[in-house]
Design an enzyme around this catalytic site. Structure first.
Site, PDB file in Angstrom:
ATOM      1  N   ASP A 152      57.288  23.355  36.009  1.00 48.23           N
ATOM      2  CA  ASP A 152      56.325  23.057  37.077  1.00 48.23           C
ATOM      3  C   ASP A 152      56.618  21.695  37.680  1.00 48.23           C
ATOM      4  O   ASP A 152      56.495  21.488  38.883  1.00 48.23           O
ATOM      5  CB  ASP A 152      54.889  23.042  36.526  1.00 48.23           C
ATOM      6  CG  ASP A 152      54.424  24.441  36.172  1.00 48.23           C
ATOM      7  OD1 ASP A 152      55.227  25.385  36.379  1.00 48.23           O
ATOM      8  OD2 ASP A 152      53.293  24.580  35.684  1.00 48.23           O
ATOM      9  N   GLU A 157      59.474  20.055  37.886  1.00 47.60           N
ATOM     10  CA  GLU A 157      60.646  20.082  38.752  1.00 47.60           C
ATOM     11  C   GLU A 157      60.286  20.706  40.106  1.00 47.60           C
ATOM     12  O   GLU A 157      60.662  20.203  41.167  1.00 47.60           O
ATOM     13  CB  GLU A 157      61.743  20.906  38.080  1.00 47.60           C
ATOM     14  CG  GLU A 157      63.098  20.684  38.688  1.00 47.60           C
ATOM     15  CD  GLU A 157      64.190  21.248  37.774  1.00 47.60           C
ATOM     16  OE1 GLU A 157      65.217  21.654  38.288  1.00 47.60           O
ATOM     17  OE2 GLU A 157      63.975  21.281  36.538  1.00 47.60           O
ATOM     18  N   PHE A 158      59.512  21.799  40.024  1.00 46.20           N
ATOM     19  CA  PHE A 158      59.060  22.475  41.247  1.00 46.20           C
ATOM     20  C   PHE A 158      58.267  21.505  42.124  1.00 46.20           C
ATOM     21  O   PHE A 158      58.518  21.369  43.317  1.00 46.20           O
ATOM     22  CB  PHE A 158      58.191  23.688  40.867  1.00 46.20           C
ATOM     23  CG  PHE A 158      57.730  24.501  42.033  1.00 46.20           C
ATOM     24  CD1 PHE A 158      58.477  25.574  42.492  1.00 46.20           C
ATOM     25  CD2 PHE A 158      56.529  24.201  42.686  1.00 46.20           C
ATOM     26  CE1 PHE A 158      58.049  26.333  43.577  1.00 46.20           C
ATOM     27  CE2 PHE A 158      56.094  24.951  43.773  1.00 46.20           C
ATOM     28  CZ  PHE A 158      56.863  26.016  44.214  1.00 46.20           C
ATOM     29  N   LEU A 185      44.552  58.913  51.863  1.00 45.48           N
ATOM     30  CA  LEU A 185      45.189  59.931  51.023  1.00 45.48           C
ATOM     31  C   LEU A 185      44.169  60.996  50.646  1.00 45.48           C
ATOM     32  O   LEU A 185      43.009  60.680  50.412  1.00 45.48           O
ATOM     33  CB  LEU A 185      45.702  59.293  49.729  1.00 45.48           C
ATOM     34  CG  LEU A 185      46.882  58.340  49.834  1.00 45.48           C
ATOM     35  CD1 LEU A 185      47.084  57.609  48.515  1.00 45.48           C
ATOM     36  CD2 LEU A 185      48.140  59.111  50.201  1.00 45.48           C
ATOM     37  N   GLU A 211      53.063  56.879  41.132  1.00 45.96           N
ATOM     38  CA  GLU A 211      52.782  55.448  41.211  1.00 45.96           C
ATOM     39  C   GLU A 211      51.318  55.154  40.956  1.00 45.96           C
ATOM     40  O   GLU A 211      50.482  56.060  40.954  1.00 45.96           O
ATOM     41  CB  GLU A 211      53.236  54.862  42.562  1.00 45.96           C
ATOM     42  CG  GLU A 211      53.043  55.755  43.753  1.00 45.96           C
ATOM     43  CD  GLU A 211      53.766  55.226  44.990  1.00 45.96           C
ATOM     44  OE1 GLU A 211      53.199  54.371  45.660  1.00 45.96           O
ATOM     45  OE2 GLU A 211      54.894  55.693  45.267  1.00 45.96           O
ATOM     46  N   LYS A 234      47.594  53.827  41.786  1.00 46.04           N
ATOM     47  CA  LYS A 234      46.754  53.618  42.960  1.00 46.04           C
ATOM     48  C   LYS A 234      46.003  52.315  42.707  1.00 46.04           C
ATOM     49  O   LYS A 234      45.081  52.266  41.886  1.00 46.04           O
ATOM     50  CB  LYS A 234      45.787  54.784  43.142  1.00 46.04           C
ATOM     51  CG  LYS A 234      45.021  54.711  44.439  1.00 46.04           C
ATOM     52  CD  LYS A 234      44.301  56.021  44.704  1.00 46.04           C
ATOM     53  CE  LYS A 234      43.700  56.097  46.093  1.00 46.04           C
ATOM     54  NZ  LYS A 234      42.843  54.992  46.454  1.00 46.04           N
ATOM     55  N   ASP A 282      43.575  49.262  43.147  1.00 50.36           N
ATOM     56  CA  ASP A 282      42.229  49.199  43.702  1.00 50.36           C
ATOM     57  C   ASP A 282      41.997  47.823  44.316  1.00 50.36           C
ATOM     58  O   ASP A 282      41.435  46.929  43.693  1.00 50.36           O
ATOM     59  CB  ASP A 282      41.212  49.474  42.593  1.00 50.36           C
ATOM     60  CG  ASP A 282      39.868  49.873  43.157  1.00 50.36           C
ATOM     61  OD1 ASP A 282      39.792  50.140  44.366  1.00 50.36           O
ATOM     62  OD2 ASP A 282      38.896  49.912  42.383  1.00 50.36           O
ATOM     63  N   ARG A 339      43.739  47.028  57.140  1.00 47.20           N
ATOM     64  CA  ARG A 339      43.688  48.414  57.571  1.00 47.20           C
ATOM     65  C   ARG A 339      42.750  48.589  58.778  1.00 47.20           C
ATOM     66  O   ARG A 339      43.064  49.319  59.704  1.00 47.20           O
ATOM     67  CB  ARG A 339      43.210  49.290  56.412  1.00 47.20           C
ATOM     68  CG  ARG A 339      43.092  50.737  56.780  1.00 47.20           C
ATOM     69  CD  ARG A 339      42.862  51.590  55.543  1.00 47.20           C
ATOM     70  NE  ARG A 339      43.009  52.982  55.859  1.00 47.20           N
ATOM     71  CZ  ARG A 339      42.059  53.733  56.403  1.00 47.20           C
ATOM     72  NH1 ARG A 339      40.900  53.189  56.661  1.00 47.20           N
ATOM     73  NH2 ARG A 339      42.262  55.000  56.676  1.00 47.20           N
ATOM     74  N   TYR A 395      54.021  49.608  48.254  1.00 42.86           N
ATOM     75  CA  TYR A 395      54.280  51.014  47.943  1.00 42.86           C
ATOM     76  C   TYR A 395      54.708  51.873  49.129  1.00 42.86           C
ATOM     77  O   TYR A 395      54.711  53.090  49.045  1.00 42.86           O
ATOM     78  CB  TYR A 395      53.040  51.635  47.300  1.00 42.86           C
ATOM     79  CG  TYR A 395      51.720  51.332  47.994  1.00 42.86           C
ATOM     80  CD1 TYR A 395      51.467  51.800  49.271  1.00 42.86           C
ATOM     81  CD2 TYR A 395      50.742  50.591  47.355  1.00 42.86           C
ATOM     82  CE1 TYR A 395      50.272  51.527  49.907  1.00 42.86           C
ATOM     83  CE2 TYR A 395      49.529  50.322  47.986  1.00 42.86           C
ATOM     84  CZ  TYR A 395      49.292  50.788  49.253  1.00 42.86           C
ATOM     85  OH  TYR A 395      48.114  50.521  49.882  1.00 42.86           O
ATOM     86  N   LYS A 418      42.372  60.554  41.053  1.00 44.23           N
ATOM     87  CA  LYS A 418      41.493  59.425  40.732  1.00 44.23           C
ATOM     88  C   LYS A 418      41.021  59.490  39.283  1.00 44.23           C
ATOM     89  O   LYS A 418      40.671  60.565  38.787  1.00 44.23           O
ATOM     90  CB  LYS A 418      40.260  59.450  41.647  1.00 44.23           C
ATOM     91  CG  LYS A 418      40.624  59.382  43.146  1.00 44.23           C
ATOM     92  CD  LYS A 418      40.392  58.027  43.721  1.00 44.23           C
ATOM     93  CE  LYS A 418      38.959  57.874  44.151  1.00 44.23           C
ATOM     94  NZ  LYS A 418      38.725  56.648  44.882  1.00 44.23           N
ATOM     95  N   CYS A 423       3.995  38.919  42.774  1.00 45.24           N
ATOM     96  CA  CYS A 423       4.997  38.226  41.960  1.00 45.24           C
ATOM     97  C   CYS A 423       4.619  38.332  40.481  1.00 45.24           C
ATOM     98  O   CYS A 423       3.513  37.950  40.105  1.00 45.24           O
ATOM     99  CB  CYS A 423       5.094  36.759  42.385  1.00 45.24           C
ATOM    100  SG  CYS A 423       6.182  35.803  41.320  1.00 45.24           S
ATOM    101  N   CYS A 474       3.699  34.604  39.270  1.00 37.34           N
ATOM    102  CA  CYS A 474       2.578  33.790  39.740  1.00 37.34           C
ATOM    103  C   CYS A 474       1.511  34.602  40.467  1.00 37.34           C
ATOM    104  O   CYS A 474       0.493  34.052  40.872  1.00 37.34           O
ATOM    105  CB  CYS A 474       3.088  32.653  40.627  1.00 37.34           C
ATOM    106  SG  CYS A 474       3.683  33.227  42.222  1.00 37.34           S
ATOM    107  N   CYS A 522       9.052  36.283  46.574  1.00 33.74           N
ATOM    108  CA  CYS A 522       7.783  35.586  46.336  1.00 33.74           C
ATOM    109  C   CYS A 522       7.778  34.352  47.234  1.00 33.74           C
ATOM    110  O   CYS A 522       8.637  33.479  47.095  1.00 33.74           O
ATOM    111  CB  CYS A 522       7.668  35.177  44.879  1.00 33.74           C
ATOM    112  SG  CYS A 522       6.315  34.007  44.629  1.00 33.74           S
ATOM    113  N   CYS A 535       5.343  28.742  42.275  1.00 34.08           N
ATOM    114  CA  CYS A 535       5.799  29.806  41.380  1.00 34.08           C
ATOM    115  C   CYS A 535       6.718  29.211  40.296  1.00 34.08           C
ATOM    116  O   CYS A 535       7.799  28.709  40.604  1.00 34.08           O
ATOM    117  CB  CYS A 535       6.532  30.851  42.216  1.00 34.08           C
ATOM    118  SG  CYS A 535       7.209  32.206  41.262  1.00 34.08           S
TER     119      CYS A 535
END
Ligand code: IVH
Length: 669
Positions: free
Chosen positions: A32, A34-35, A82, A112, A114, A116, A135, A224, A311, A405, A408, A423, A429
């Protein structure tokens, strides 16, 4: 020979490669440190050569504070969905159907995951990322390039060779479980609403207007689908393997499957193995591998005929409702909670599940002692999804939402168009009062060590605390009276109360429980207002001109300070010596060079943030306004000024000043 230019190019290439090793291959070859050193070197060199600026440089991937909002872009190829099923038989039917339609040829399938998350379309030209679009409605989506650029596993400059000059690649932006848990823990602490699942968190994050915040959240992406005219191979699988060589993250789970038995084995294996994956998945996708065969199978109006999604069944249990409790939070919102007979679900025992609001109780039509279905799919938080009405006790009454409530007794109110019941007795309260005090002392707010939930409760019960300003009047004797051996504890607490007085203004703003003002909002509001007196006098228009402050937050602030009781609290906090102004603001104007000038800020800047420019303008006697009109005297234009603004400014003949000229004008350059 331009040696600086060469070095800049070399550093960009190296840093891109190290990002790929770290974020895509999970096998870094440099430390890290060096980066970071190479990154610093690149930053320093780029600062000397603005002519070589590149928005895709590794130095630009942390994102800037501001974005321009999202413009809508039409997809080159529409983004379809799909066809999906929960049954293995229907997947088998799909396999039979495609094999029947492609007679006389082998028909391989690709299996493959799916993922989420939220789908994304990336466009590359000559190996460089030029556009990232969500999308949307499938035909057009939001241009989220600035945010996507901050996702380190996405290559902005491709490696290897053989990529088409112009192509599109689609994939899923996901928030890994680890990052999701971290984010929700942070939100819980801040009493911000939790994300129900990584999908919501990923899509919410991608739509944030602040790329810097996006960069902090740890999004990842899996790819994909490759689209374009001159793809390297006639096989989907081979194309994805090529894409992997160019730097894209393609899941190791992607496999060629030849027979129906292969498909069934793949389903059986991943039904359980997917639980070990670092990201959420909600099923599997099976695609015909051969692109020519895909073309022959074609499309329905909504989805390709050459693919199907299987699914996973969300895990579900049936258990009895014992009773519904109604709980009041810091903001007065009353939440119904289903208290259940304990039941085991995906490895944890579930006893309670939020029912969220009155609408949900009504839609599910829950009755006393009903048998309820509880699910925990991609959802971390157990969710009540239905009622088994066949097991309902005769004579059981429907669950009614409380009208008063539970803490109260005040009649509840509901805001127009919102399902929440609230409330309204904010100051009488008890759980609201205690909740605000607990929030005030919290670690990310005033950080008063030693006062926790229990102690706030005890101090309130004793009558020592009625609001957060009372904390600064607490005495050692009052604290000691709660404990048998209270001396040491009292001393420690008083010390940390004293220390909290030097907490910066932005923390105080966040601690006050102003409706809708969260941690990030408080920071921006503190910076833009400079001090609390100015904030108290700001109009709705001035407030909404602050970055990320919408009408809700603005109204929250105005209503809060309109209440005498809150103004008294502020005065008492001031007398106790709390910090109610940012340190950097110098009240005296630096010059009157912009006196009387109405200036619109547009675009993104290098030297200062937009909020800082707003302060600078005011500091030199000018006024920052939100939109261009005949009264505008000047436009301070950064990069990527919106085209409609540009047009309007030109039409009204308003001078457009760039960042450097502006700084020269006020004598900073
Ligand atoms: S292919 C024309 N492959 O699922 C087919 N989609 O229900 C394009 N998704 O919008 C999609 N993993 O967001 C495909 N391995 C995968 C996927 C996948 C997740 C999402 C994607 C799509 C939705 C379709």
């Amino acid at each position: 020979m331009d040696s600086i230019k060469n070095r800049i190019e070399e550093l960009r290439r190296l840093l891109n490669e190290y990002n790929h090793q770290y974020y895509v291959l999970s096998s870094p070859t440099v430390s890290d440190k060096e980066f970071d050193m190479l990154m610093k070197e690149l930053e320093a060199l780029e600062a000397t050569r603005p002519d070589l600026a590149d928005p895709l440089s590794p130095t630009q991937r942390v994102g800037s504070d501001i974005s321009k909002g999202f413009s809508q872009v039409k997809h080159i190829y529409p983004m379809l969905s799909l066809a999906n099923t929960y049954s293995v038989e229907e997947v088998d039917d799909f396999v039979k159907r495609v094999k029947k339609e492609i007679i006389g040829e082998d028909c391989a399938l690709v299996g493959e995951m799916k993922f989420d998350g939220t789908s994304i379309s990336l466009v590359y030209e000559n190996g460089r990322l030029t556009r990232a679009v969500t999308r949307g409605d499938g035909v057009q989506g939001d241009d989220v390039t600035a945010n996507v650029k901050t996702i380190r596993s996405i290559p902005v400059q491709l490696q290897g060779e053989g990529w088409p000059e112009h192509f599109e690649i689609r994939g899923e932006i996901v928030l890994p479980w680890k990052e999701f848990d971290r984010l929700n823990a942070e939100r819980q602490f801040n009493e911000e609403p939790l994300f129900a699942n990584p999908r919501n968190a990923a899509s919410g994050t991608l739509k944030l207007l602040n790329p810097k915040e996006v960069s902090r959240r740890g999004l990842d992406a899996y790819f994909y689908y490759l689209l374009g005219e001159n793809l390297p191979c006639g096989s989907h699988y081979e194309n994805m393997m090529e894409a992997r060589k160019w730097g894209f993250k393609v899941s190791d789970a992607m496999t060629l499957l030849r027979t129906m038995e292969d498909v069934d084995r793949y389903i059986t294996y991943w039904d359980t193995a997917r639980k070990e994956l670092p990201v959420a998945t909600d099923g599997l996708v099976f695609k015909v591998d051969n692109l020519r065969q895909q073309l022959n199978l074609g499309y329905t109006a909504k989805s390709p005929r050459w693919a199907i999604a299987y699914k996973f069944q969300a895990e579900r249990a049936l258990t009895r409702l014992q009773y519904v409790s109604f709980e009041v939070g810091r903001t007065g919102v009353v939440t119904p909670v289903a208290n259940l007979e304990p039941v085991l679900l995906s490895g944890t025992i579930v006893k309670r599940a939020s029912l969220h609001n009155a609408d949900i109780i009504r839609t599910l039509d829950i009755h006393e002692h009903d048998m309820l279905y509880v699910e925990k799919g991609g959802e971390i938080i157990p969710k009540i999804t239905g009622v088994e009405t066949s097991q309902r006790e005769t004579g059981a009454g429907a669950i009614a939402f409380v009208t008063h409530c539970p803490a109260c007794g005040t009649p509840l109110v509901s805001a127009e168009g919102e399902a929440a019941r609230v409330c309204p007795d904010k100051y009488g309260c008890p759980p609201q009062i205690k909740g605000r005090i607990e929030h005030f002392v919290g670690r990310r707010m005033m950080n008063i060590d030693g006062i926790g939930e229990e102690m706030v409760n005890d101090l309130c019960e004793k009558g020592y605390l009625k609001d957060c300003a009372d904390i600064y009047d607490l005495t050692a004797d009052q604290i000691k009276s709660l404990y048998v051996k209270g001396d040491r504890i009292a001393e420690k607490i008083l010390k940390s109360i004293e220390a909290s007085k030097s907490m910066p203004y932005e923390r105080v703003l966040y601690a006050l429980s102003i409706p809708y003002v969260g941690e990030t909002g408080a920071k921006k509001i503190a910076r833009a207002s400079g001090n609390i007196d100015r904030l108290m006098s700001m109009s709705e228009e001035e407030l909404t001109a602050i970055d990320d402050v919408g009408p809700n937050i603005a109204r929250g602030i105005i209503d809060f300070f309109a209440d005498e009781r809150n103004r008294t609290i502020v005065e008492r906090l001031r007398e106790s010596g709390l910090t109610l102004a940012t340190e950097t603001v110098d009240e005296a104007p630096a010059s009157d060079i912009l006196s009387g000038k109405s200036i619109v800020i547009s675009g993104t800047f290098d030297r200062h943030s937009r909020d800082e420019y707003k302060q600078i303008i005011e500091h030199h006697g000018g006024k920052n306004t939100g939109s261009i009109s005949k009264k505008t005297d000047m436009i301070l234009a950064g990069e990527n000024m919106g085209p409609s603004k540009l047009e309007k400014a030109k039409a009204l003949n308003i001078p457009i000043v760039d960042e450097i000229s502006f700084l020269q004008m006020i004598g900073e350059e």
